[in-house]
Scaffold this motif. Structure first.
Motif, PDB file in Angstrom:
ATOM      1  N   TRP A  19       0.788  -1.229   0.000  1.00  0.00           N
ATOM      2  CA  TRP A  19       0.000   0.000   0.000  1.00  0.00           C
ATOM      3  C   TRP A  19       0.820   1.279   0.000  1.00  0.00           C
ATOM      4  O   TRP A  19       0.266   2.369   0.052  1.00  0.00           O
ATOM      5  CB  TRP A  19      -1.040   0.005   1.112  1.00  0.00           C
ATOM      6  CG  TRP A  19      -0.539  -0.195   2.511  1.00  0.00           C
ATOM      7  CD1 TRP A  19      -0.309  -1.373   3.143  1.00  0.00           C
ATOM      8  CD2 TRP A  19      -0.218   0.817   3.460  1.00  0.00           C
ATOM      9  NE1 TRP A  19       0.124  -1.170   4.413  1.00  0.00           N
ATOM     10  CE2 TRP A  19       0.181   0.177   4.640  1.00  0.00           C
ATOM     11  CE3 TRP A  19      -0.239   2.208   3.432  1.00  0.00           C
ATOM     12  CZ2 TRP A  19       0.576   0.883   5.778  1.00  0.00           C
ATOM     13  CZ3 TRP A  19       0.139   2.904   4.559  1.00  0.00           C
ATOM     14  CH2 TRP A  19       0.547   2.242   5.717  1.00  0.00           C
ATOM     15  N   VAL A  20       2.142   1.156  -0.101  1.00  0.00           N
ATOM     16  CA  VAL A  20       2.979   2.354  -0.241  1.00  0.00           C
ATOM     17  C   VAL A  20       4.151   2.034  -1.156  1.00  0.00           C
ATOM     18  O   VAL A  20       4.719   0.945  -1.110  1.00  0.00           O
ATOM     19  CB  VAL A  20       3.474   2.875   1.135  1.00  0.00           C
ATOM     20  CG1 VAL A  20       4.432   1.904   1.773  1.00  0.00           C
ATOM     21  CG2 VAL A  20       4.116   4.244   1.009  1.00  0.00           C
ATOM     22  N   LYS A  21       4.467   2.974  -2.010  1.00  0.00           N
ATOM     23  CA  LYS A  21       5.655   2.901  -2.869  1.00  0.00           C
ATOM     24  C   LYS A  21       6.363   4.233  -2.745  1.00  0.00           C
ATOM     25  O   LYS A  21       5.725   5.283  -2.569  1.00  0.00           O
ATOM     26  CB  LYS A  21       5.285   2.655  -4.343  1.00  0.00           C
ATOM     27  CG  LYS A  21       4.508   1.377  -4.587  1.00  0.00           C
ATOM     28  CD  LYS A  21       5.358   0.156  -4.420  1.00  0.00           C
ATOM     29  CE  LYS A  21       4.536  -1.098  -4.727  1.00  0.00           C
ATOM     30  NZ  LYS A  21       5.172  -2.294  -4.310  1.00  0.00           N
ATOM     31  N   GLU A  36      12.422   3.828  -8.203  1.00  0.00           N
ATOM     32  CA  GLU A  36      11.707   3.316  -7.035  1.00  0.00           C
ATOM     33  C   GLU A  36      12.733   3.047  -5.941  1.00  0.00           C
ATOM     34  O   GLU A  36      13.769   2.437  -6.184  1.00  0.00           O
ATOM     35  CB  GLU A  36      10.943   2.033  -7.352  1.00  0.00           C
ATOM     36  CG  GLU A  36      10.119   1.553  -6.184  1.00  0.00           C
ATOM     37  CD  GLU A  36       9.213   0.372  -6.511  1.00  0.00           C
ATOM     38  OE1 GLU A  36       8.527  -0.094  -5.583  1.00  0.00           O
ATOM     39  OE2 GLU A  36       9.196  -0.082  -7.663  1.00  0.00           O
ATOM     40  N   PHE A  37      12.436   3.527  -4.731  1.00  0.00           N
ATOM     41  CA  PHE A  37      13.351   3.388  -3.610  1.00  0.00           C
ATOM     42  C   PHE A  37      12.817   2.402  -2.589  1.00  0.00           C
ATOM     43  O   PHE A  37      11.611   2.286  -2.383  1.00  0.00           O
ATOM     44  CB  PHE A  37      13.569   4.740  -2.916  1.00  0.00           C
ATOM     45  CG  PHE A  37      14.200   5.777  -3.789  1.00  0.00           C
ATOM     46  CD1 PHE A  37      15.548   5.729  -4.076  1.00  0.00           C
ATOM     47  CD2 PHE A  37      13.442   6.792  -4.345  1.00  0.00           C
ATOM     48  CE1 PHE A  37      16.137   6.686  -4.881  1.00  0.00           C
ATOM     49  CE2 PHE A  37      14.019   7.757  -5.152  1.00  0.00           C
ATOM     50  CZ  PHE A  37      15.368   7.706  -5.424  1.00  0.00           C
ATOM     51  N   ASP A  38      13.731   1.715  -1.907  1.00  0.00           N
ATOM     52  CA  ASP A  38      13.367   0.859  -0.790  1.00  0.00           C
ATOM     53  C   ASP A  38      13.219   1.668   0.491  1.00  0.00           C
ATOM     54  O   ASP A  38      12.487   1.280   1.403  1.00  0.00           O
ATOM     55  CB  ASP A  38      14.434  -0.209  -0.553  1.00  0.00           C
ATOM     56  CG  ASP A  38      14.432  -1.286  -1.611  1.00  0.00           C
ATOM     57  OD1 ASP A  38      13.362  -1.530  -2.206  1.00  0.00           O
ATOM     58  OD2 ASP A  38      15.492  -1.884  -1.844  1.00  0.00           O
ATOM     59  N   ALA A  87       0.890  11.208  -3.567  1.00  0.00           N
ATOM     60  CA  ALA A  87       0.079  10.813  -4.718  1.00  0.00           C
ATOM     61  C   ALA A  87      -0.672   9.534  -4.404  1.00  0.00           C
ATOM     62  O   ALA A  87      -0.272   8.767  -3.523  1.00  0.00           O
ATOM     63  CB  ALA A  87       0.977  10.602  -5.940  1.00  0.00           C
ATOM     64  N   ARG A  88      -1.741   9.309  -5.138  1.00  0.00           N
ATOM     65  CA  ARG A  88      -2.485   8.054  -5.007  1.00  0.00           C
ATOM     66  C   ARG A  88      -1.700   6.956  -5.709  1.00  0.00           C
ATOM     67  O   ARG A  88      -1.221   7.134  -6.823  1.00  0.00           O
ATOM     68  CB  ARG A  88      -3.867   8.186  -5.624  1.00  0.00           C
ATOM     69  CG  ARG A  88      -4.636   6.870  -5.622  1.00  0.00           C
ATOM     70  CD  ARG A  88      -6.047   7.025  -6.140  1.00  0.00           C
ATOM     71  NE  ARG A  88      -6.890   7.833  -5.299  1.00  0.00           N
ATOM     72  CZ  ARG A  88      -7.399   7.450  -4.119  1.00  0.00           C
ATOM     73  NH1 ARG A  88      -7.145   6.252  -3.655  1.00  0.00           N
ATOM     74  NH2 ARG A  88      -8.157   8.246  -3.414  1.00  0.00           N
ATOM     75  N   LEU A  89      -1.559   5.824  -5.054  1.00  0.00           N
ATOM     76  CA  LEU A  89      -0.918   4.668  -5.660  1.00  0.00           C
ATOM     77  C   LEU A  89      -1.895   4.064  -6.657  1.00  0.00           C
ATOM     78  O   LEU A  89      -3.027   3.764  -6.300  1.00  0.00           O
ATOM     79  CB  LEU A  89      -0.563   3.637  -4.585  1.00  0.00           C
ATOM     80  CG  LEU A  89       0.211   2.411  -5.035  1.00  0.00           C
ATOM     81  CD1 LEU A  89       1.587   2.805  -5.561  1.00  0.00           C
ATOM     82  CD2 LEU A  89       0.356   1.433  -3.889  1.00  0.00           C
ATOM     83  N   PRO A  90      -1.476   3.905  -7.901  1.00  0.00           N
ATOM     84  CA  PRO A  90      -2.391   3.317  -8.901  1.00  0.00           C
ATOM     85  C   PRO A  90      -2.797   1.917  -8.499  1.00  0.00           C
ATOM     86  O   PRO A  90      -2.008   1.164  -7.938  1.00  0.00           O
ATOM     87  CB  PRO A  90      -1.577   3.285 -10.186  1.00  0.00           C
ATOM     88  CG  PRO A  90      -0.362   4.097  -9.934  1.00  0.00           C
ATOM     89  CD  PRO A  90      -0.181   4.205  -8.457  1.00  0.00           C
TER      90      PRO A  90
END
Length: 94
Positions: A19-21, A36-38, A87-90
C-alpha cells in the motif's frame, strides 16, 4: 541518531509494500528517470517542521478521502526542490 519504530496499529492483512511505494528523481539527473526506492529519509529541522509535514500529510489524506479516485497528487513545496509529493498509488489490479 535514534532509530524509532512505528508503534501504531499493525497492518496484518497486507504488507506495507502493498500500500505504499516510494519514488523519486536523482538530483541533477536531467533525464527525469523515475526511480523506485526501498527507503527514504525525510530530514526535518525541528519538531515544528515535523508537525508542518504531518499536517500536510493529514490534509492530503483528507483530500484523498474526499476525492476518492479523482485525487491525483499534491506538492508539499509547491514544485520547488526539494519537494515531497503525496500521490495516489495506482490500482495495479485493474
Amino acid at each position: 541518531m535514534h532509530n524509532i519504530s512505528f508503534s501504531g496499529p499493525k497492518i496484518t492483512t497486507v504488507s506495507w509494500s502493498d500500500w505504499v511505494k516510494i519514488y523519486g528523481y536523482a538530483k541533477g539527473d536531467s533525464s527525469e528517470t523515475l526511480l523506485e526506492f526501498d527507503e527514504v529519509s525525510i530530514c526535518l529541522e525541528d519538531a515544528e517542521a515535523a508537525r508542518k509535514f504531518a499536517d500536510f500529510a493529514k490534509a492530503c489524506a483528507d483530500e484523498m478521502a474526499a476525492l476518492g479516485d479523482d485525487y491525483d497528487h499534491v506538492h508539499f513545496a509547491g514544485g520547488e526542490t526539494p519537494d515531497i509529493i503525496i500521490a495516489r498509488l495506482p490500482d495495479v489490479n485493474i
